[in-house]
Design a protein around this motif. Structure first.
Motif, PDB file in Angstrom:
ATOM      1  N   GLN A  15       0.641  -1.271  -0.004  1.00 34.12           N
ATOM      2  CA  GLN A  15      -0.263  -0.131   0.103  1.00 34.12           C
ATOM      3  C   GLN A  15       0.790   1.313  -0.139  1.00 34.12           C
ATOM      4  N   ILE A  16       1.927   1.395   0.698  1.00 36.79           N
ATOM      5  CA  ILE A  16       2.817   2.521   0.601  1.00 36.79           C
ATOM      6  C   ILE A  16       3.406   2.817  -0.957  1.00 36.79           C
ATOM      7  N   GLU A  42      10.120  -6.990  -5.493  1.00 37.16           N
ATOM      8  CA  GLU A  42       8.897  -7.658  -4.789  1.00 37.16           C
ATOM      9  C   GLU A  42       9.345  -9.154  -4.424  1.00 37.16           C
ATOM     10  N   VAL A 129      11.728   2.398   5.556  1.00 32.98           N
ATOM     11  CA  VAL A 129      10.657   2.618   5.765  1.00 32.98           C
ATOM     12  C   VAL A 129      10.028   1.771   6.542  1.00 32.98           C
ATOM     13  N   ASN A 131       9.208  -1.611   9.013  1.00 31.35           N
ATOM     14  CA  ASN A 131       9.393  -1.671  10.520  1.00 31.35           C
ATOM     15  C   ASN A 131       9.969  -3.003  10.684  1.00 31.35           C
TER      16      ASN A 131
END
Ligand code: NAX
Length: 327
Positions: A15-16, A42, A129, A131
């Motif tokens: 989604q980001i 990916e 980005v 986490n």
């Protein structure tokens, strides 16, 4: 005409990624005169979805987009890359301990660090980005010994922007009036959004708001905003995270304005008692493509305790990944 800048985005089908790629293609990352070439990474199962996003990128007919390539191999995805946005990560699943989470992410960020070391361009800049962002950046960096340590950063710009928004609302001023807000420590609930040195229209913010509001409202609102977004939207923050990633890189490349700073998690040089090498958020300036930790700030007792608490969490994360042999 300028040669295109290679930008690698991992987790491109997420989604980001969906929010981020179109802003990069439109020139908002590097500027309206800089052509970009996208390299999407990916996992194999998500390559087809990334191909769909690439079709939409094509359909945007972006004048600055020189092409989009899709990879499922980090070695290829980081070949010749100038800017790497490491967004894809392993999320915490139910019942997962922090050690398991760090280990799972080690399996992602170790090979990516190695691939950056092997193939990225000499001017490579990395923003993590995904986490736990600070420690993922630490893992990647430790597998890229030939890349200067200051090229690995993690994102606390979203926290910084969230802090600006809350303060602007409270003070009834536009965000453009606010200066010298800072996020310290880890991108986690322990982070410390500080207004100790912050100004609005040249006046002290610390003097204009009361301590109880800072402690009971502002700090928890900023630190727990991610959870509040999930609660409201049913999905984690994506467009705001993408926007902050754009801001982080844009500032890194183009610099901070005079008389202000921003927040980024960068390699500590030991400033403010943060152990050297830890990737911790600081108030930073940027000039000529380099971050500098703002020096010489007086740190009051309240700030000291908050900074130490968050930095201690980073030390624990570092010790855990060290024990796991990930760094
Ligand atoms: P999504 O789950 O929508 O997308 C993640 C994507 O990463 C998926 O498409 C997945 O296939 C891909 N991926 C997984 N492993 C990969 C690998 N080894 N190589 C390449 N791609 C891989 O998550 P999304 O909402 O986009 O969030 C991405 C990450 O950002 C998460 O880790 C999230 O926690 C983190 N965030 C960080 C923020 C920050 O301020 N630093 C704020 C927003 C966000 O929560």
């Amino acid at each position: 005409t300028q040669a295109p800048v290679n930008v690698t985005v991992t987790g491109a089908a997420g989604q980001i990624g969906y929010a981020l790629l179109f802003r990069i293609a439109s020139g908002q990352l590097l500027g309206q005169d800089v052509p970009v070439k996208l390299r999407l990474l990916e996992i194999p199962q998500a390559v087809k979805a990334a191909e769909g996003t690439a079709m939409e990128l094509e359909d945007g007919a972006f004048p600055l987009l020189a092409g989009t390539d899709i990879f499922d191999d980090p070695k290829q995805a980081f070949e010749g890359t100038n800017i790497a946005l490491l967004v894809g990560a392993r999320p915490r699943s139910k019942g997962m301990e922090r050690g398991d989470l760090l280990e799972a992410n080690g399996g992602i960020f170790k090979p990516q660090g190695e691939a950056i070391n092997a193939g990225a361009a000499d001017d490579i800049k990395v923003l993590v980005v995904g986490n736990p962002a600070n420690t993922n950046a630490l893992i990647a960096r430790s597998h890229a010994p030939d890349v200067p340590a200051d090229r690995f950063t993690a994102m606390t710009r979203l926290d910084h922007n969230r802090a600006l928004a809350q303060l602007a609302k409270k003070l009834g001023v536009p965000v453009t009036e606010l200066k010298k807000v800072a996020i310290w420590g880890n991108h986690s609930a322990t982070q410390y959004p500080s207004v100790q040195h912050a100004e609005f229209g040249g006046k002290s913010i610390a003097d204009a708001v009361d301590q109880a509001w800072l402690e009971n409202d502002f700090i928890p609102t900023v630190a727990k905003r991610g959870a509040a977004i999930i609660e409201a939207r049913g999905l984690s923050s994506a467009a705001s995270a993408a926007s902050a990633a754009i801001d982080h890189v844009h500032t890194w490349v183009n610099g901070t304005p005079a008389g202000d700073w921003t927040s980024a998690a960068v390699a500590s040089d030991g400033s403010y008692g943060v152990p050297e090498g830890l990737i911790s958020s600081f108030p930073v300036t940027a000039e000529n493509g380099q971050h500098k930790i703002v020096q010489g700030l007086e740190i009051d007792d309240f700030s000291r305790a908050r900074i130490d608490a968050s930095v201690n969490e980073l030390v624990e994360e570092r010790d855990t990944v060290q024990k796991l042999g990930l760094i």
